[in-house]
Each structure stands twice: as C-alpha cells, then as structure tokens.
Design an enzyme around this catalytic site. Sequence first.
Site, PDB file in Angstrom:
ATOM      1  N   TYR A   1      -1.111  -8.293 -10.679  1.00 46.93           N
ATOM      2  CA  TYR A   1      -0.226  -8.088  -9.535  1.00 46.93           C
ATOM      3  C   TYR A   1       1.120  -8.797  -9.756  1.00 46.93           C
ATOM      4  CZ  TYR A   1      -4.160  -6.299  -6.721  1.00 46.93           C
ATOM      5  OH  TYR A   1      -5.207  -5.565  -6.229  1.00 46.93           O
TER       6      TYR A   1
ATOM      7  N   GLU B   1       0.834  -1.213   0.000  1.00 45.90           N
ATOM      8  CA  GLU B   1       0.000   0.000   0.000  1.00 45.90           C
ATOM      9  C   GLU B   1       0.869   1.263   0.000  1.00 45.90           C
ATOM     10  OE1 GLU B   1      -2.823  -0.790  -0.820  1.00 45.90           O
ATOM     11  OE2 GLU B   1      -2.656  -2.874  -0.208  1.00 45.90           O
TER      12      GLU B   1
ATOM     13  N   ARG C   1     -12.253 -10.778   4.768  1.00 40.62           N
ATOM     14  CA  ARG C   1     -11.273 -10.481   3.719  1.00 40.62           C
ATOM     15  C   ARG C   1     -11.493 -11.404   2.522  1.00 40.62           C
ATOM     16  NH1 ARG C   1      -4.687 -10.565   4.576  1.00 40.62           N
ATOM     17  NH2 ARG C   1      -4.094  -9.951   2.427  1.00 40.62           N
TER      18      ARG C   1
END
Length: 641
Positions: free
Chosen positions: A423, A337, A596
Amino acid sequence: MSLRAAALVFSLSALAAGCSRDGGDAEREPVSDEPGVETEAHWSPVPADEVRDPFTYSNYHEARVTHVELDLDVDFETKTLSGSAQLDFEKLSDDVSTLVLDANDLDIELIEAETDDGWVTVSYEIGADDAVMGSRLAIELPDGAESVRVNYSTSPDAEGIQWLSPEQTASGEHPFLFTQFQPLLARTMVPLQDTPAVRITYDARITTPPALLAVMSARQDESGERDGDYSFRMSQPIPSYLLALAVGDIQFEAISADVGVYAEDYIVSESAAEFEDTPQMVDTVEALYGPYRWGRYDLIVLPPSFPFGGMENPRLSFMTPTLIAGDKSLTNVVAHELAHSWSGNLVTNSTWRDAWLNEGFTSYVENRIMEGLYGPERAVMERSLDKQSLMRDVNEAARPELTALKMPEDISHPDEAFSQVSYAGGMFFLKFMEERFGREAFDAFLRDYFDRFAFQSITTEDFLAYFEDHLWADQPDAVTKAEIDAWVYEPGFPDTIENPQSDAFNRVESQLNAWLGGGDVAGLETGAWTTHEWLHFISVLPAEISSEQMAALDARFNLSTSQNAEIASAWYLKAIPAGYEPAFEPLDAFLMRVGRGKFIYRLYQSLADNGRREWAEAVYERARPGYHPIAQRRIDEIFGE
C-alpha cells in the site's frame, strides 16, 4: 466528466483497449541510457501464458472461463446458498478435455455440460481439501462443450460468507449476510477459476426472504421492488475476487444522481452525510486519470464485523461503520476504494506477488484525491502517517523478502502481500517517480497506462516495460535502472523515499514537548486538531510514558472512550504496554463491538506480547462469534489455536 457521460465513453474505450491481455506492446523500440546510444530493453513484458498463479488449481492457460451465470437461493436457516452456476469458457487449445476450477467447501450435487444434443451429465473429480486453497474440481468435457452448469450449495462455515443473526444486527429483527472474497475466497461461494489473472462477466438471480434486499457488485435490480427476487448484471470483465453479495434489511439514500449509500436504517443518513463529498471525489479522479467506466458508484456500510476498512467491489464499495466519525476525517478510505475503480478493478495484478500494482497505485491516487479536495496539508499528513505504518511493517516483517514491492515466489498465503509494503510502499514509489519526472508528465503517463491496460490483468514487469517505453524514454536522465530495481525488487526502501514534512504535525510535537517538559495538560490547545493530528500526537507519545501522564491526558480528552475508532485504537496501543488500567474496560467494549482487522489484530497481538494474554483470550472467547471468519482465522493464529 459525469458518471453518465463516462458510461458512454466506456464502450469506445473498451473497444480501443481490448479486454484480453497480450503482455504489452507487440514491438518495442530499443531504449537508450545515454543520448544516441541504443541498449536492450531493461524489463520485458511477461507473456500471458507464462504467468503462473500458485494459488489456483485452475487450468486457465488451457481453458478460460469468460462468463458466469448464477441462480442462488439464500437460506438463513441453514446458512447456505444453493442453486447453480453456469460457466461459459473458451478453449485455448483444441486438445483440452478437462476444465479445472477452484472450489472450497462446496457440496456438489450435479454437473452438466452443454453439447449439440443439449445438457448432459458429466463426470467430475474433487481433490483433497487444502487449508489455504480448498479443492481442485476437475470436470470432464464432452466434444464441443463450451459451457458447464454446476448444481451445488455452500457450506455454513464458508470463510468468505458471514451470516449474522437478527440479534447481531442493529434492528434486531432481520438477519444479514455479506461476502468478502479477496484474495481467494470467491471459491467458497462459486466454483470458478479463482485467480486475478482471469476476468469474467456475470449475471445473477438471487432469491431471499421477501423482507430483505439483496445487492451485488453489479448493476442492481432495476425493478425497484423489495420482493425477494433480484437480478443483477456485471457487463465489464472483473477478476473473481470482486464478486460480492450482501443481503439484509438494507435502506438506500442518494447522495447525487449517480452516487448513493446503502446501509441499515440506523446509520444510512449519517453515512450519506459522512460520504457527501464522494461525487466531488469522482470528479477529481476523472479529471486526473480519465473516465469512470463502471456506471454508478455506490457504497454500502456493513455491520461492524466487516473485517476491513473497505472493499473495492465494482459499482458497490463495501465499507466499515468505523468510518462514520461525524467530521469526514476518515473519508480517505472512500477515496481509496473509489480509486480502485482505476487501479485494481480496471487494471489488475495478475498474481498476488504483484499486489502493489493494485494497492500502491490506489494509495497514490487516493492521496491525490485528498489533496485535490482538502488541500496539500491534509495529503502530507496522511502520507506522514502512512510512512510511520510502512516503517513499522518493514521492521516487523517475518523475513526481508516480504519488504520488497514484488513479493517472493514462495509466499505461503496471499495475505502476506497485503501489508503497508504494497500500500504505502507502492504509493511512495509512485511519488518518487512523480518527483523525478514531474507531476504533469507523470499524470499523463498514468492516464495512458490506465487506458492501455483497461480491463486487463498484468504483472510488475508489464508495468515496468510500459514505463520504460512511454515515460523513461522521454526523460532518460530522470532515473537509473538501479534506482528502479532498488524500489521494486530489493528488500526495504531506498533513501530516496519521501520524508513527508507536515507543519501541523510539527506544531503538535511542539505542544507535546512543552507538556512533557513540565507544562500543564490544560495548556494543550487541541480544539482545532483533526483526527490526523490526534493520531500523530498519540503515536509520538514516549514509550516510557507513565500511567499518571496517561491519566492526565485521559481526564482532559476522554481518549479511552473516544468514539473515533482510529483514535481509540491508537490510544489503546499505548495504554497496553504502559499498563494503564482505566483503558482496559473500554478496550473490552471496543473489541466486543468492532471487527475491523486493522484495529483488532494489533490490539490482540499487543495484549499477548505485554503480559495480558489470559485477559485477551477471555475477551476473544466472548467476541469471537461476532467476528468475520477471516478475522477469526487471523486471531486464532495469534493465540496459536
């Protein structure tokens, strides 16, 4: 460089880079494949007016919103935000008479435009509701108007806003709300041009019950008072999906002068301890790729229903509590992040077809941060695990086109771009380039790239054209065009992808093989294992492992009741197809407390695929009210609801 020093650099860098995208260098020199032979450029930047985002109704090629001013009241009783949004815009041609915005389940009360005579009421039209895109909001513009003000309220069912009752929070005394807008849910809170191609600055005034604190992806309220009236400012231009708001009984604990953690009281000190290396992460990435340009860097640990590991909201990353493992073993998500402050927030994909520009670059920078702080062995372990996940997603892709870095034109939802293809696949492409051009040259190129496109939104072709001119031109023999195209545009991944080799993982496999060959489970020496080694151990357990063998591992290591969410989830994914019954009661508890998506989507899918659908549906019926609307939508799709 410190965060405070970086703040001084920002103003100079912004002036140098500019904040409007022009599609690359104005003049490009011919590129040579062979010494002394000039050829046409291989890739061309896409002019900004030719980039089309299919997931916005907005007419951002005709009129572009530049600033938003919010004045919203938070009402936990009605589960709505109500007030106004003032949008400043610039017309890109003189004959524009309509401003088209994105809206989703917004109750519009009044729209005004500012003219030379003051604010006047204007006509508007709301189109039909689309399940993915919401509605087209077209506003008629009077002559000379450069600002509109929309009075409205949000829906209690807005997918981008989760409202938690006091009973769903740790304290049990106060409610909580948080937003999650990536990729196209900012339109559920604000009528705007909800596309990463458009960047805005914003100011906000948020009123809440006096006992609660509001925080946003902006400079926080500077009064320091918890009084229910908070003001925010984001001076750097950001894409709309980076708007963010959280409101609750939130505490703050500083880690350094420029880094701190917000969270509910029960977990704030643990979070600060878990994330105490964050200032060193900032120093590491600044040394590699230039100054942090956002002022402070804070994190907020949200309730367990937050559906992601983290969200890169500028100045305030949103984080899941499943990262609080007690040993810093999962802090690569913090590094990820933080890395978005360069790749994604600073330089942004223009459309979700180019999502790898955000996520692949960020995953690469994340891995470099982890290597810098914790050493090459940890970095290679994480790349090895990432490659396993990447190959799984490639093999499970709905169609081959979704396994290329550049997504196809006909993706049905931006979520399709957020697999490990973007990713880990993007990371391994950049790792390939690092190996071919050399780390020193590649680092210098990336630093220049972040400077060149700072506060702009670009396409894959913009990046490739810049790469061609500013890195490949200096080392024309390092790669071929065919190799680059295979990485970027062709399905799957070429043979040139790295095969990370971890000595630690090799030692884990040696122990596993000895046990499977008849050894005693007591002989497994795991005392020094990290989370990464445990994840590798579980991932390479044979598909035909027996319940007796699983029971032996469970009795020794308590895997079914592990408090490390990564380890527990990996174990459950082995237990479900193996039919290991003792894992199902703790799995029930896990699905009830963890929201999650990385964990719960695969677990529900595995249950549905392995004869446990009825059991899974019963658990989901109980767990669903506590899940985020995004998670609800994804799991509803698994069960065909």
